[in-house]
Design an enzyme around this catalytic site. Structure first.
Site, short mmCIF file in Angstrom:
data_model
loop_
_atom_site.label_atom_id
_atom_site.label_comp_id
_atom_site.label_asym_id
_atom_site.label_seq_id
_atom_site.Cartn_x
_atom_site.Cartn_y
_atom_site.Cartn_z
N ARG A 59 0.85 -1.21 0.00
CA ARG A 59 0.00 0.00 0.00
C ARG A 59 0.88 1.25 0.00
O ARG A 59 0.60 2.22 -0.69
CB ARG A 59 -0.90 0.03 1.25
CG ARG A 59 -2.05 -0.92 1.28
CD ARG A 59 -3.24 -0.50 0.47
NE ARG A 59 -4.04 0.59 1.06
CZ ARG A 59 -5.18 1.04 0.56
NH1 ARG A 59 -5.64 0.52 -0.55
NH2 ARG A 59 -5.87 2.00 1.11
N HIS A 109 -6.89 7.03 12.15
CA HIS A 109 -6.51 5.61 12.00
C HIS A 109 -5.02 5.46 11.78
O HIS A 109 -4.56 4.41 11.32
CB HIS A 109 -7.28 4.97 10.84
CG HIS A 109 -8.75 4.80 11.16
ND1 HIS A 109 -9.68 4.51 10.19
CD2 HIS A 109 -9.43 4.90 12.32
CE1 HIS A 109 -10.87 4.43 10.76
NE2 HIS A 109 -10.75 4.68 12.05
#
Ligand code: APR
EC number: 2.3.1.286
Length: 234
Positions: A59, A109
């Site tokens: 990612r 997050h």
């Protein structure tokens, strides 16, 4: 819509979709290809840390290859030119808001650009390829993990977010399905404290009924349109 003074914005994966980063729950989304229990829980990480780190390494590499889109850029412009405070909260762990020039981003997050030592809590810039056995620069123990918040863990900056929600004149939710709490409850909390609420999303989210106004479309189109209205440019 009357001009609020303090605008609080929450973004989700949908704002980065048009930059080429996949979302989680759309058709073909990440959680349709991987089991979140394997990749986004402390238990999954304990079971197979290298599998989890390979995912975050992948990612991170993807984020390096993409650019902010007009939605990210419009929010940075709003922060620069708005008459009052703009608090930007994101559920995303990419840094596209920062790349677009947003001055302050609350990553509730976490961010996959930082490594976290699970032993002593030290943080350092994530290496290109992170391995669980990477020694912590602070305590030297091999307990590296991504500095992201997994399911079952407590999101970051909740006190600061709670304060912002109580003094928002307008709360705007962009590119999120409204399925994961506590973020999915922010609109109701802001509304209960007197804010007007607006949703800018490809389609109605799970908590669509809590919004005073909803606009549906691609973020790279409807977010710049909304910012232009707010800055009296349209
Ligand atoms: N423009 C605007 N909205 C879009 C676009 C787009 N181009 N593409 C998708 N969307 C919308 C979808 O309609 C959906 O409502 O973005 C939302 C994405 O929802 P999710 O994939 O559930 O992502 P998000 O809401 O950010 O997930 C919340 O779940 O897995 C956890 O930690 C992860 O932060 C994430 C959290």
């Amino acid at each position: 819509m009357s001009k609020p003074d303090h605008i609080v914005i929450l973004t989700g994966a949908g704002i980065s979709a048009e930059s080429g980063l996949g979302t989680f729950r759309d058709v073909g989304g990440i959680w349709s290809r991987y089991d979140w229990r394997d990749l986004a829980t402390p238990e999954g990480f304990a079971r197979d840390p290298d599998f989890v780190l390979d995912f975050y390494n992948w990612r991170r590499e993807k984020v390096r290859a993409v650019k902010p889109n007009p939605a990210h850029l419009a929010l940075a412009r709003l922060a620069r030119h708005w008459q009052g405070p703009v608090t930007l909260i994101t559920q995303n762990v990419d840094n596209l808001h920062e790349q677009a020039g947003s001055p302050e981003v609350i990553h509730m997050h976490g961010t996959h650009l930082t490594a976290l030592c699970a032993a002593c809590g030290h943080r350092w810039p994530a290496p290109e390829v992170m391995r669980a056995t990477d020694p912590c620069p602070e305590c030297a123990r091999p307990r590296a993990r991504p500095d992201v918040v997994w399911f079952g863990e407590t999101p970051y900056h909740l006190n600061r977010i709670g304060e912002a929600l109580t003094c928002a004149g307008l709360f705007v939710s962009i590119g999120t399905s409204g399925t994961v709490y506590p973020a999915a409850g922010f609109a109701a909390a802001a509304r209960a404290a007197g804010a007007r609420t607006l949703e800018l999303n490809l389609e109605p989210s799970q908590n669509a009924t809590v919004f005073d106004e909803s606009r549906h479309g691609r973020a790279s189109e409807i977010v710049p349109e909304w910012v232009a209205e707010m800055l009296n440019e349209s």
